[in-house]
Enzyme design. Structure first.
Site, short mmCIF file in Angstrom:
data_model
loop_
_atom_site.label_atom_id
_atom_site.label_comp_id
_atom_site.label_asym_id
_atom_site.label_seq_id
_atom_site.Cartn_x
_atom_site.Cartn_y
_atom_site.Cartn_z
N GLN A 16 0.78 -1.25 0.00
CA GLN A 16 0.00 0.00 0.00
C GLN A 16 0.81 1.29 0.00
OE1 GLN A 16 -3.33 2.42 2.59
NE2 GLN A 16 -3.02 0.32 3.13
N GLU A 138 1.02 -1.22 8.29
CA GLU A 138 0.21 -0.09 8.73
C GLU A 138 0.05 0.04 10.26
OE1 GLU A 138 -1.61 2.45 7.05
OE2 GLU A 138 -2.08 3.06 9.08
N ASP A 167 0.46 3.83 6.00
CA ASP A 167 0.75 3.47 4.61
C ASP A 167 0.47 4.63 3.65
OD1 ASP A 167 1.69 0.93 4.95
OD2 ASP A 167 -0.26 -0.03 4.75
N GLY A 246 -8.21 20.45 19.04
CA GLY A 246 -7.72 21.83 19.07
C GLY A 246 -8.31 22.63 20.21
N GLY A 247 -8.30 23.93 20.06
CA GLY A 247 -8.75 24.82 21.12
C GLY A 247 -10.25 25.04 21.14
N1 COA Z 1 11.94 -9.99 -8.94
C1 COA Z 1 12.56 -10.80 -8.07
N2 COA Z 1 12.48 -10.67 -6.73
C2 COA Z 1 11.71 -9.67 -6.28
C3 COA Z 1 11.01 -8.79 -7.13
C4 COA Z 1 11.16 -8.98 -8.53
N3 COA Z 1 10.54 -8.18 -9.40
N4 COA Z 1 10.33 -7.91 -6.36
C5 COA Z 1 10.58 -8.23 -5.09
N5 COA Z 1 11.40 -9.28 -5.01
C6 COA Z 1 11.94 -9.92 -3.82
C7 COA Z 1 12.79 -8.98 -3.02
O1 COA Z 1 14.06 -8.84 -3.60
C8 COA Z 1 12.81 -9.66 -1.67
O2 COA Z 1 13.77 -10.70 -1.69
P1 COA Z 1 14.94 -10.89 -0.59
O3 COA Z 1 14.31 -10.65 0.74
O4 COA Z 1 15.37 -12.29 -0.82
O5 COA Z 1 15.98 -9.90 -0.86
C9 COA Z 1 11.46 -10.36 -1.64
O6 COA Z 1 10.91 -10.26 -2.95
C10 COA Z 1 10.41 -9.85 -0.68
O7 COA Z 1 10.48 -8.47 -0.42
P2 COA Z 1 9.96 -7.92 0.98
O8 COA Z 1 9.91 -6.45 0.85
O9 COA Z 1 10.78 -8.47 2.08
O10 COA Z 1 8.46 -8.46 1.03
P3 COA Z 1 7.63 -9.07 2.27
O11 COA Z 1 6.33 -9.46 1.71
O12 COA Z 1 8.38 -10.10 3.03
O13 COA Z 1 7.46 -7.81 3.28
C11 COA Z 1 6.72 -5.61 3.86
C12 COA Z 1 6.46 -6.86 3.02
C13 COA Z 1 5.70 -4.57 3.47
C14 COA Z 1 6.57 -5.93 5.35
C15 COA Z 1 8.15 -5.08 3.58
O14 COA Z 1 8.32 -4.92 2.21
C16 COA Z 1 8.46 -3.77 4.28
O15 COA Z 1 8.71 -3.72 5.49
N6 COA Z 1 8.50 -2.67 3.52
C17 COA Z 1 8.87 -1.37 4.01
C18 COA Z 1 7.78 -0.73 4.83
C19 COA Z 1 6.47 -0.66 4.09
O16 COA Z 1 6.36 -0.07 3.04
N7 COA Z 1 5.45 -1.21 4.74
C20 COA Z 1 4.08 -0.99 4.33
C21 COA Z 1 3.64 -1.82 3.24
S1 COA Z 1 2.03 -1.33 2.82
#
Ligand code: COA
Length: 415
Positions: A16, A138, A167, A246-247
């Site tokens: 998001q 979030e 988000d 607020g106030g």
């Molecule tokens: N091709 C190949 N690999 C890809 C890719 C693509 N096009 N796009 C993503 N990936 C891989 C990434 O390289 C990563 O691999 P690695 O961990 O082996 O290096 C993997 O997919 C997963 O990425 P990740 O971001 O860890 O996803 P997740 O589903 O485990 O975590 C979140 C999701 C949101 C918790 C995390 O991305 C996060 O903390 N983001 C930052 C904060 C944020 O924006 N949070 C709110 C989200 S709404």
């Protein structure tokens, strides 16, 4: 003309926060190329599905006006294409878990080498420090950014809010950082890193609560209900229920039909400037001269009694009648509108804030359009792309690849 026409965004965002940011930029006219993992795509395509095998509303409502390319930068062929995309684009946006881009082989240093004009924008859960490696969603941000501790009723559990301030709120902050960096690049010719941490974004939105935290050290917060109820304050900004932030004291009050309709309520603000009109409307003209009620300071310890009296009046009216009566008198009130009422609101449709979009897999659906209106650059809301819908087109346009070359990278699993 579209305000950001010609700006190319390499969109590595998912879920998001990041997608909210790039969707806004797309509405302003930027060419947003969403990069997704081949065969998988943004996880939200398949989350909370309401139509079998069709992209979910979670995805479609956050990815309007974008193009989608599937690409795996971890494959050698994919890495080459990704490098070319970095060369061609102005902005790269990502919200992976910390370090994911570096693990793909694309550190900020490397990105700058490839394209010194590149603006590289990231959302992370936390800024540098103890928690910088954490994955964050979030509600974690709402809790860690000060929102939850100040939301809810006094003496009850902390609450998260329905508004996605962690988000979508951080996506909005990031979008501002990106356009600011683009503006700066006009003069400097150089790109820069833009970072927005969700904790920081939420705290920014909780600014007034940090104001109250500091006021607390100088005495009780007199506009909080608990002051009138003689409940002592602790050492941190308390949960304040529906007290106004607020106030000008305000509360949520019942309206006609509240027994059956969970949203038959109004917000009512007793703004000092219109206090006399409030007294007349609620049938308490004698309060205008009564020294116990005539000044804001005198009213503060009596807010519960005052709002109970106002509520006996609002309960005789529907929330819309309250609005119709108070509006012409400049008394600030607001009906509690349900999402059903908002979805059906003709005024919001007329301004393209609620928009109906047609999608090849799921048919018609509603989305929220661009809430920011530019007079010369109106946003036209278009449907979200199917997974990899524009892969060939983008490879040809950005990388000048032939059909045979595209076939080869596809067979290698890079796109
Ligand atoms: N091709 C190949 N690999 C890809 C890719 C693509 N096009 N796009 C993503 N990936 C891989 C990434 O390289 C990563 O691999 P690695 O961990 O082996 O290096 C993997 O997919 C997963 O990425 P990740 O971001 O860890 O996803 P997740 O589903 O485990 O975590 C979140 C999701 C949101 C918790 C995390 O991305 C996060 O903390 N983001 C930052 C904060 C944020 O924006 N949070 C709110 C989200 S709404």
């Amino acid at each position: 003309m579209e305000a950001l026409k010609g700006v190319k965004i390499l969109d590595m965002t998912h879920v998001q926060s990041g997608p909210t940011c790039t969707q806004l930029l797309a509405w302003f006219g930027a060419d947003v190329v969403k990069v997704e993992r081949p065969g998988v795509g943004d996880a939200t395509r398949g989350q909370l599905r309401d139509v079998p095998d069709a992209d979910s509303l979670y995805f479609t409502m956050l990815n309007s006006n974008k193009r989608s390319i599937t690409l795996n930068p971890k494959k050698p062929e994919g890495s080459k294409i990704f490098t070319k995309l970095i060369q061609e684009c102005d902005v790269m946006v990502e919200n992976f878990a910390p370090g994911a881009l570096d693990r793909m082989g694309f550190s900020w240093e490397k990105i700058q080498e490839i394209n010194p004009r590149m603006i590289y924008a990231s959302v992370k859960g936390f800024g540098p420090g103890k928690y910088e490696d954490c994955k964050v969603y979030e509600n974690v941000a709402q809790c860690a950014g000060g929102s939850a501790s100040t939301t809810g009723m006094l003496g009850e559990v902390p609450l998260v809010t329905g508004a996605q301030i962690g988000d979508s709120g951080t996506g909005l902050h990031l979008a501002l950082g990106i356009v600011t960096a683009l503006f700066h690049r006009e003069k400097s010719g150089k790109g820069q890193r833009v970072s927005a941490a969700m904790q920081d974004g939420v705290l920014n939105l909780c600014r007034v609560k940090l104001r109250d935290q500091q006021r607390l050290s100088r005495g009780p917060l007199k506009e909080y209900s608990q002051f009138g109820e003689d409940i002592p304050f602790g050492d941190s900004t308390p949960r304040a229920g529906n007290d106004s932030g607020g106030g000008q004291p305000g509360r949520i009050l019942k309206c006609k039909g509240w027994e059956k309709d969970p949203n038959a309520y109004t917000y009512f603000i007793t703004q000092a400037a219109v206090w006399e009109k409030v007294c007349d409307v609620i049938g308490k003209p004698e309060w205008k001269e009564d020294e116990n009620y005539s000044t804001p300071a005198k009213r503060l310890p009596r807010l519960n009694e005052i709002f109970d009296t106002i509520e006996s009046w609002t309960m005789t009216k529907t929330k819309f009648e309250v609005m119709d009566i108070c509006n012409p008198l400049d008394i600030p009130v607001g009906p509690i509108l349900s999402l059903k009422e908002l979805a059906e609101d003709q005024g919001l449709r007329d301004t393209n804030t609620i928009v109906e979009v047609d999608h090849p897999e799921r048919g018609k659906y509603l989305t929220v359009g661009n809430p920011i209106k530019l007079s010369d650059s109106p946003a036209k809301v278009e449907r979200s792309p199917l997974l990899g819908e524009h892969t060939d087109e983008i490879l040809k346009e950005f990388c000048q690849m032939s059909d045979d070359e595209i076939k080869a990278v596809r067979e290698a699993g890079a796109v």
